[in-house]
Structure formats: C-alpha cells, structure tokens
Design an enzyme around this catalytic site. Structure first.
Site, PDB file in Angstrom:
ATOM      1  N   ASP A   1       0.557  -4.862 -19.955  1.00 55.31           N
ATOM      2  CA  ASP A   1       1.600  -5.792 -19.502  1.00 55.31           C
ATOM      3  C   ASP A   1       1.383  -6.220 -18.050  1.00 55.31           C
ATOM      4  O   ASP A   1       1.825  -7.280 -17.640  1.00 55.31           O
ATOM      5  CB  ASP A   1       2.984  -5.129 -19.598  1.00 55.31           C
ATOM      6  CG  ASP A   1       3.514  -5.129 -21.021  1.00 55.31           C
ATOM      7  OD1 ASP A   1       3.061  -5.954 -21.827  1.00 55.31           O
ATOM      8  OD2 ASP A   1       4.399  -4.297 -21.313  1.00 55.31           O
TER       9      ASP A   1
ATOM     10  N   TYR B   1       7.254 -13.937 -22.329  1.00 51.60           N
ATOM     11  CA  TYR B   1       8.074 -12.735 -22.155  1.00 51.60           C
ATOM     12  C   TYR B   1       9.065 -12.941 -21.012  1.00 51.60           C
ATOM     13  O   TYR B   1       8.692 -13.460 -19.966  1.00 51.60           O
ATOM     14  CB  TYR B   1       7.153 -11.553 -21.835  1.00 51.60           C
ATOM     15  CG  TYR B   1       7.883 -10.264 -21.558  1.00 51.60           C
ATOM     16  CD1 TYR B   1       8.160  -9.365 -22.582  1.00 51.60           C
ATOM     17  CD2 TYR B   1       8.284  -9.952 -20.265  1.00 51.60           C
ATOM     18  CE1 TYR B   1       8.824  -8.177 -22.325  1.00 51.60           C
ATOM     19  CE2 TYR B   1       8.957  -8.772 -20.004  1.00 51.60           C
ATOM     20  CZ  TYR B   1       9.216  -7.894 -21.039  1.00 51.60           C
ATOM     21  OH  TYR B   1       9.881  -6.732 -20.774  1.00 51.60           O
TER      22      TYR B   1
ATOM     23  N   HIS C   1       0.828   5.793  -0.993  1.00 53.82           N
ATOM     24  CA  HIS C   1       0.069   6.981  -1.392  1.00 53.82           C
ATOM     25  C   HIS C   1       0.805   7.637  -2.565  1.00 53.82           C
ATOM     26  O   HIS C   1       0.886   8.868  -2.640  1.00 53.82           O
ATOM     27  CB  HIS C   1      -0.074   7.967  -0.235  1.00 53.82           C
ATOM     28  CG  HIS C   1      -0.965   7.477   0.869  1.00 53.82           C
ATOM     29  ND1 HIS C   1      -1.286   8.251   1.952  1.00 53.82           N
ATOM     30  CD2 HIS C   1      -1.614   6.302   1.046  1.00 53.82           C
ATOM     31  CE1 HIS C   1      -2.089   7.552   2.773  1.00 53.82           C
ATOM     32  NE2 HIS C   1      -2.296   6.373   2.240  1.00 53.82           N
TER      33      HIS C   1
ATOM     34  N   HIS D   1       0.860  -1.183   0.000  1.00 49.96           N
ATOM     35  CA  HIS D   1       0.000   0.000   0.000  1.00 49.96           C
ATOM     36  C   HIS D   1       0.893   1.228   0.000  1.00 49.96           C
ATOM     37  O   HIS D   1       1.861   1.295   0.752  1.00 49.96           O
ATOM     38  CB  HIS D   1      -0.881   0.010   1.255  1.00 49.96           C
ATOM     39  CG  HIS D   1      -1.652   1.276   1.437  1.00 49.96           C
ATOM     40  ND1 HIS D   1      -2.397   1.841   0.429  1.00 49.96           N
ATOM     41  CD2 HIS D   1      -1.781   2.100   2.504  1.00 49.96           C
ATOM     42  CE1 HIS D   1      -2.954   2.955   0.872  1.00 49.96           C
ATOM     43  NE2 HIS D   1      -2.594   3.140   2.121  1.00 49.96           N
TER      44      HIS D   1
ATOM     45  N   HIS E   1      -8.534   7.568  -1.107  1.00 49.81           N
ATOM     46  CA  HIS E   1      -7.433   7.113  -0.276  1.00 49.81           C
ATOM     47  C   HIS E   1      -6.190   6.834  -1.142  1.00 49.81           C
ATOM     48  O   HIS E   1      -5.323   7.703  -1.251  1.00 49.81           O
ATOM     49  CB  HIS E   1      -7.890   5.899   0.524  1.00 49.81           C
ATOM     50  CG  HIS E   1      -6.884   5.388   1.492  1.00 49.81           C
ATOM     51  ND1 HIS E   1      -7.178   4.456   2.442  1.00 49.81           N
ATOM     52  CD2 HIS E   1      -5.561   5.665   1.642  1.00 49.81           C
ATOM     53  CE1 HIS E   1      -6.096   4.191   3.146  1.00 49.81           C
ATOM     54  NE2 HIS E   1      -5.105   4.919   2.683  1.00 49.81           N
TER      55      HIS E   1
HETATM   56 ZN   LIG Z   1      -3.087   4.763   3.314  1.00 53.99          ZN
END
Ligand SMILES: [Zn+2]
Length: 238
Positions: free
Chosen positions: A124, A233, A101, A99, A175
């Site tokens: 891709d 690939y 930002h 995760h 978010h």
């Molecule tokens: Zn966050």
C-alpha cells in the site's frame, strides 16, 4: 519583533514533527521533519535538540533551499539539515522529509538489509523492497557527513532505478530510516507506515524464515489502487 514568515508551512512541519512523537517513532530527540515551499525557495525544519514538548511553529528554522543560509530563526537547525537539503535539491518532486531512529526500521538498517514486501500493508505504501544504502566510507564520515548521507540515499535510488514518488523511503546502513512525500505530513505518514511494515517483516521472518515476497500482481494492485493516475482508494486529496 519581526513578523513570522511562512506560517502555514511552519504549522504543517510542526504538526508533522509532533505526529512522529504521537506515532511512537521518536526516542529522546532523535527525529526531525521538514517541508519546503519551492516557489519561495525555502525549507522549514525542526531546531536542533529542542524537546518536542517545547516545540512551537515559531521555533522552527527557515533556510534557503539554494545555499542553506538561515532566512528566519534564532535557534540552530537540526544537525541533519544538510541531508534534508540534499534530498530536496536532488529529488525535485518531494515536498517533505522525515528522519527517525524508530526501532523496527532502524533494526533493518543496522542489519544492512532492505525490507522485502511481505504483504499488502507494505504494498500500500512502498512499491517494492525498501532499499538499504551501502556503508559510508571513512572519508565520507570524516567529511561532510550529513550531506554524504543524502548523497548515498540518492545514489541508492538511482542504482536500483527507483523513483522517489514510488519508493518514499530508504534505510541508511547502520543508521536508520529516511522517508519523504509531497509534504511534511505525507513524509510523517510514510515514516509511520515504514515502522509498521518493518516490525511486521521482522515477525514474518521469525515465524517463517523462508517467506518470500508477495506476488508482483498483488503488490502492483495494492500500490496502484492508492497511487498514480488510476488510484481509487480513499478520498481524493485536496
Ligand atoms: Zn539519525
């Protein structure tokens, strides 16, 4: 001092966390990578709020996948830990979660827009539009917010009929992006690809607001040459 458990998993999660910084995806300490050992039933994740410069494999926190209890670690795990746990429990084929930002992908999340596949760079990595979730309700935010964030990601994949292996990313509305993969490294690679694709999509629409997605046959060709049983690939992954 007791011996350090899961040294290889710690090393791979540590490297994935540093890869996010190197790729320019982390602002301040917003960002976390985790990985799992499903046979052992554990997740390893970044501790909460520790500067990346001070991060060492030994600082990472080991938790039980089943109940989230700490198996080893003196520091508090990332505050996003319940999101990671929910994703591992519900998306049983994944082994790493990231995760961030990162700014371009977060801009799409804030705009509440899924990212269309405008070209082969997107194809891709992501087999179709990268979806955006609905807004969380006031009750969901007031309750187990981080867990609900995972729930809304899984709900979005299910609603759109997307398989986690073919769509290793989602944007949480207002978010930011979550990505996943077979392990922490692949989840970090997907976070890097997502940021590049998001930036390109923004620029594409600036140049041509009417631009549509790539042809399905080109999308399929690019996706399938890198993924699935007939992939050809690059080099075979050990
Ligand atoms: Zn966050």
């Amino acid at each position: 001092m007791s011996s350090i458990l899961f040294p290889e998993l710690r090393e791979s999660v540590w490297r994935a966390n540093l890869a996010l910084v190197k790729a320019g995806l982390v602002t301040l300490s917003f960002g976390n990578a985790s990985g799992v050992d499903r046979a052992a039933g554990v997740m390893v994740i970044k501790p909460s709020g520790v500067p990346y410069d001070d991060l060492r494999p030994e600082n990472l926190v080991v938790l039980s996948l089943e109940d989230g209890s700490i198996v080893q670690g003196d520091l508090r795990p990332s505050s996003d830990t319940p999101t990671h746990l929910l994703l591992y429990r519900r998306l049983t084929e994944i082994g790493g979660v990231v995760h961030t930002h990162s700014s371009a992908a977060t801009a799409w999340a804030q705009a509440g827009r899924s990212i269309p596949p405008f070209g082969t760079t997107h194809a891709d990595h992501f087999h179709g539009s990268v979806p955006v979730t609905r807004q969380l309700s006031e009750n969901e935010v007031a309750g187990e917010y981080e867990r609900e964030t995972g729930v809304v990601i899984v709900e979005t994949l299910e609603r759109l009929g997307l398989h986690a292996t073919e769509m290793p990313a989602a944007l949480v509305a207002s978010h930011g992006p979550f990505t996943w993969g077979r392990d922490a490294r692949e989840a970090a690679d997907n976070a890097t690809a997502l940021e590049a694709v998001a930036a390109m999509a923004t620029q594409t629409l600036a140049l041509n607001p009417d631009c549509g997605p790539v042809n399905q046959y080109l999308l399929d060709r690019h996706y399938l040459r890198k993924h699935g049983p007939n992939a050809y690939y690059g080099q075979r992954r050990k």
